[in-house]
Design a protein around this motif. Sequence first.
Motif, PDB file in Angstrom:
ATOM      1  N   UNK A   1      16.745   8.614   1.428  1.00 40.71           N
ATOM      2  CA  UNK A   1      16.870   8.347  -0.012  1.00 40.71           C
ATOM      3  C   UNK A   1      16.936   6.852  -0.305  1.00 40.71           C
ATOM      4  N   UNK A   2      17.703   6.119   0.496  1.00 38.55           N
ATOM      5  CA  UNK A   2      17.815   4.676   0.283  1.00 38.55           C
ATOM      6  C   UNK A   2      16.482   3.977   0.550  1.00 38.55           C
ATOM      7  N   UNK A   3      15.782   4.428   1.597  1.00 35.87           N
ATOM      8  CA  UNK A   3      14.482   3.830   1.920  1.00 35.87           C
ATOM      9  C   UNK A   3      13.488   4.093   0.788  1.00 35.87           C
ATOM     10  N   UNK A   4      13.522   5.304   0.214  1.00 33.47           N
ATOM     11  CA  UNK A   4      12.627   5.616  -0.900  1.00 33.47           C
ATOM     12  C   UNK A   4      12.884   4.684  -2.081  1.00 33.47           C
ATOM     13  N   UNK A   5      14.144   4.368  -2.324  1.00 38.10           N
ATOM     14  CA  UNK A   5      14.461   3.457  -3.423  1.00 38.10           C
ATOM     15  C   UNK A   5      13.850   2.080  -3.189  1.00 38.10           C
ATOM     16  N   UNK A   6      13.898   1.591  -1.956  1.00 37.23           N
ATOM     17  CA  UNK A   6      13.281   0.302  -1.638  1.00 37.23           C
ATOM     18  C   UNK A   6      11.770   0.415  -1.813  1.00 37.23           C
ATOM     19  N   UNK A   7      11.189   1.467  -1.287  1.00 35.51           N
ATOM     20  CA  UNK A   7       9.744   1.664  -1.370  1.00 35.51           C
ATOM     21  C   UNK A   7       9.271   1.740  -2.814  1.00 35.51           C
ATOM     22  N   UNK A   8      10.092   2.300  -3.687  1.00 31.31           N
ATOM     23  CA  UNK A   8       9.718   2.409  -5.106  1.00 31.31           C
ATOM     24  C   UNK A   8       9.586   1.032  -5.765  1.00 31.31           C
ATOM     25  N   UNK A   9      10.220   0.011  -5.201  1.00 31.60           N
ATOM     26  CA  UNK A   9      10.130  -1.333  -5.761  1.00 31.60           C
ATOM     27  C   UNK A   9       8.975  -2.156  -5.173  1.00 31.60           C
ATOM     28  N   UNK A  10       8.291  -1.629  -4.189  1.00 33.87           N
ATOM     29  CA  UNK A  10       7.129  -2.341  -3.647  1.00 33.87           C
ATOM     30  C   UNK A  10       5.990  -2.278  -4.656  1.00 33.87           C
ATOM     31  N   UNK A  11       5.090  -3.244  -4.603  1.00 28.30           N
ATOM     32  CA  UNK A  11       3.902  -3.150  -5.476  1.00 28.30           C
ATOM     33  C   UNK A  11       3.155  -1.862  -5.136  1.00 28.30           C
ATOM     34  N   UNK A  12       2.571  -1.237  -6.137  1.00 29.69           N
ATOM     35  CA  UNK A  12       1.844   0.009  -5.880  1.00 29.69           C
ATOM     36  C   UNK A  12       0.384  -0.297  -5.557  1.00 29.69           C
ATOM     37  N   UNK A  13      -0.279   0.686  -4.993  1.00 25.00           N
ATOM     38  CA  UNK A  13      -1.697   0.489  -4.667  1.00 25.00           C
ATOM     39  C   UNK A  13      -2.542   0.368  -5.923  1.00 25.00           C
ATOM     40  N   UNK A  14      -1.960   0.705  -7.069  1.00 26.08           N
ATOM     41  CA  UNK A  14      -2.691   0.606  -8.340  1.00 26.08           C
ATOM     42  C   UNK A  14      -2.579  -0.761  -8.998  1.00 26.08           C
ATOM     43  N   UNK A  15      -1.717  -1.638  -8.420  1.00 23.20           N
ATOM     44  CA  UNK A  15      -1.567  -2.973  -8.999  1.00 23.20           C
ATOM     45  C   UNK A  15      -2.332  -3.971  -8.159  1.00 23.20           C
ATOM     46  N   UNK A  16      -2.868  -5.008  -8.807  1.00 19.79           N
ATOM     47  CA  UNK A  16      -3.645  -6.003  -8.051  1.00 19.79           C
ATOM     48  C   UNK A  16      -2.786  -6.812  -7.095  1.00 19.79           C
TER      49      UNK A  16
END
Length: 117
Positions: free
Chosen positions: A102-117
Amino acid sequence: MTSRSVEPPESGTDDARSADTQQTEKDRRRILENARKNASAAIDGESDTETPSLKLAKEYLSLGGRRRSKIDDNITDVRQWEEDPPEAERFWKERVETLSKDERKQVEDFLPTINTP
């Protein structure tokens, strides 16, 4: 035409909004000013309200981390097309991979997404 009723107007009506007191107007302005200050502080990076997961994601990215998140139907997956610099890779392995799911998912959610340049 305005009514001159002794009863206060029903909440949520135009008459009720027009009957706002000076204190209500002052409160509204104070709240708006506080919201503007908070937004400005967040944009300028002066906020003390960053979560630990946001701080980890920012630190990873500041080290040159290149992982990107893919979020689809609230399922987060991390993609990596290019190797991270050694410092970012070490940080990811030591500080992010060791977190609970769960904690790792929270960090991953703040990474740039593949949809952003």
